[in-house]
Design a protein around this motif. Structure first.
Motif, PDB file in Angstrom:
ATOM      1  N   UNK A  60       2.409  -2.680  18.508  1.00  0.00           N
ATOM      2  CA  UNK A  60       1.050  -3.156  18.715  1.00  0.00           C
ATOM      3  C   UNK A  60       0.807  -4.403  17.891  1.00  0.00           C
ATOM      4  N   UNK A  61       0.096  -5.355  18.476  1.00  0.00           N
ATOM      5  CA  UNK A  61      -0.312  -6.548  17.739  1.00  0.00           C
ATOM      6  C   UNK A  61      -1.814  -6.523  17.473  1.00  0.00           C
ATOM      7  N   UNK A  62      -2.452  -5.415  17.807  1.00  0.00           N
ATOM      8  CA  UNK A  62      -3.888  -5.286  17.605  1.00  0.00           C
ATOM      9  C   UNK A  62      -4.216  -4.673  16.257  1.00  0.00           C
ATOM     10  N   UNK A  63      -5.478  -4.339  16.070  1.00  0.00           N
ATOM     11  CA  UNK A  63      -5.918  -3.734  14.826  1.00  0.00           C
ATOM     12  C   UNK A  63      -5.385  -2.305  14.720  1.00  0.00           C
ATOM     13  N   UNK A  97       2.335   1.022  14.421  1.00  0.00           N
ATOM     14  CA  UNK A  97       1.507   0.133  13.615  1.00  0.00           C
ATOM     15  C   UNK A  97       0.242   0.803  13.132  1.00  0.00           C
ATOM     16  N   UNK A  98      -0.046   1.993  13.642  1.00  0.00           N
ATOM     17  CA  UNK A  98      -1.227   2.737  13.211  1.00  0.00           C
ATOM     18  C   UNK A  98      -1.032   3.277  11.797  1.00  0.00           C
ATOM     19  N   UNK A  99      -2.126   3.634  11.174  1.00  0.00           N
ATOM     20  CA  UNK A  99      -2.096   4.112   9.793  1.00  0.00           C
ATOM     21  C   UNK A  99      -2.288   5.624   9.739  1.00  0.00           C
ATOM     22  N   UNK A 100      -1.917   6.208   8.606  1.00  0.00           N
ATOM     23  CA  UNK A 100      -2.105   7.633   8.380  1.00  0.00           C
ATOM     24  C   UNK A 100      -2.604   7.818   6.956  1.00  0.00           C
ATOM     25  N   UNK A 101      -3.805   8.320   6.815  1.00  0.00           N
ATOM     26  CA  UNK A 101      -4.384   8.562   5.507  1.00  0.00           C
ATOM     27  C   UNK A 101      -3.727   9.779   4.855  1.00  0.00           C
ATOM     28  N   UNK A 181       6.216  -7.616  16.237  1.00  0.00           N
ATOM     29  CA  UNK A 181       7.168  -8.647  16.661  1.00  0.00           C
ATOM     30  C   UNK A 181       6.901  -9.995  15.989  1.00  0.00           C
ATOM     31  N   UNK A 182       5.658 -10.265  15.649  1.00  0.00           N
ATOM     32  CA  UNK A 182       5.312 -11.531  15.017  1.00  0.00           C
ATOM     33  C   UNK A 182       5.954 -11.649  13.633  1.00  0.00           C
ATOM     34  N   UNK A 183       6.222 -10.521  13.011  1.00  0.00           N
ATOM     35  CA  UNK A 183       6.728 -10.509  11.633  1.00  0.00           C
ATOM     36  C   UNK A 183       8.245 -10.339  11.543  1.00  0.00           C
TER      37      UNK A 183
END
Length: 306
Positions: A60-63, A97-101, A181-183
């Motif tokens: 994902x390239x989104x938030x 790309x998602x986060x996990x608290x 992919x940008x990174x």
């Protein structure tokens, strides 16, 4: 028929991301030169070695959002991985790309905590809830059935017995907040930080990615030995008069032990001579061993490369 341009672009970037991520997996995670990487095999990326490591990539390239136990992508992946529940050879990696608290039940799949019975219970409850809602919609002749993206994963999970569900989850690691992919180029540059001075890293990274692009088109199976050979060849092209003094002092105990194989044959094909073989052998040794505990950071201060 209308086409969602943004959706198509996201799909294309995700597909493009797979072989690039495979490069980094082979470089960083293969534990032997004979290990090989495959793309679009049993999974998006497969690393074959002592263990068979399956990588499911959710690019994902989104938030970034919070990954929860209700996530469609996670359940679609469970359907793919369920057949390996009894395997002692497989390990699975869900890359997102998602986060996990840390308060999230799924955080145990990030931290490596193997006490995962509570996650089994939560996922079993979720799977049953999805199937029940689906069956009710069918009974009511609903025009559109719910949970189209996750129903097969839920069914596959419930078809496993309790021990198999736990065994499956014990094999899974979630890599949250993953790069996209940008990174990629920066990731490769970071990998080169222990091998060459900073001004050379971008050009070597660019050329390595160009080679990888062409190589992956010819065969979806590449060994770590081949990657290291290409890497040491690129480093050798730039190493004379460009490496810091501390790096240039590091050499294998025996050059003869580093010679031979495909590397020497390829240099012979272009009449490269012994000096080129020697430079290539030393560069390959550094590429393979610089991060090894056999050398150790205490004998090679990282600050000297900055």
């Amino acid at each position: 028929m209308s086409v969602n341009i943004h959706s198509a672009q996201a799909s294309m970037l995700g597909y493009r991301f797979q072989p690039l991520y495979a490069l980094l997996v082979l470089w960083k995670e293969a534990d032997d030169d004979s290990n090989e990487i495959r793309v679009e095999a049993e999974d998006d990326v497969v690393l074959e070695g002592k263990f068979t490591k399956l990588y499911q990539l959710k690019h994902s390239t989104g938030n970034a959002q919070e990954l929860t136990i209700k996530n469609d992508g996670l359940w679609k992946t469970i359907r793919i991985w369920a057949p390996y529940a009894d395997s002692i050879k497989h390990k699975m990696y869900f890359v997102t790309g998602d986060s996990i608290d840390s308060t999230n039940p799924l955080y145990k799949l990030v931290s490596g905590d193997l006490n995962r019975r509570d996650i089994v219970s939560l996922m079993t409850k979720e799977a049953k809830s999805v199937i029940d809602a689906r069956e009710k919609a069918i009974a009511m002749n609903a025009r559109k059935l719910p949970y189209e993206n996750k129903i097969h994963g839920c069914k596959a999970f419930l078809q496993l017995n309790a021990n198999q569900r736990l065994a499956l989850l014990e094999k899974i690691t979630i890599r949250a907040d993953s790069f996209n992919i940008i990174e990629i180029e920066n990731q490769v540059i970071d990998q080169l930080s222990q091998m060459v001075i900073s001004k050379l890293r971008p050009i070597i990274a660019k050329r390595l990615l160009e080679w990888w692009d062409k190589r992956i088109l010819n065969s979806l199976k590449i060994t770590k030995a081949e990657l290291l050979l290409q890497l040491q060849s690129l480093v050798a092209q730039f190493q004379d008069n460009n490496l810091p003094d501390d790096f240039s002092k590091l050499s294998p105990s025996s050059i003869d032990n580093e010679l031979g194989g495909n590397m020497e044959k390829q240099i012979d094909l272009v009449d490269g001579g012994f000096s080129r073989k020697k430079r290539a052998a030393v560069a390959r040794w550094r590429a393979r061993n610089l991060l090894s505990p056999k050398i150790g950071f205490e004998s090679y201060p990282l600050i000297l490369l900055s």
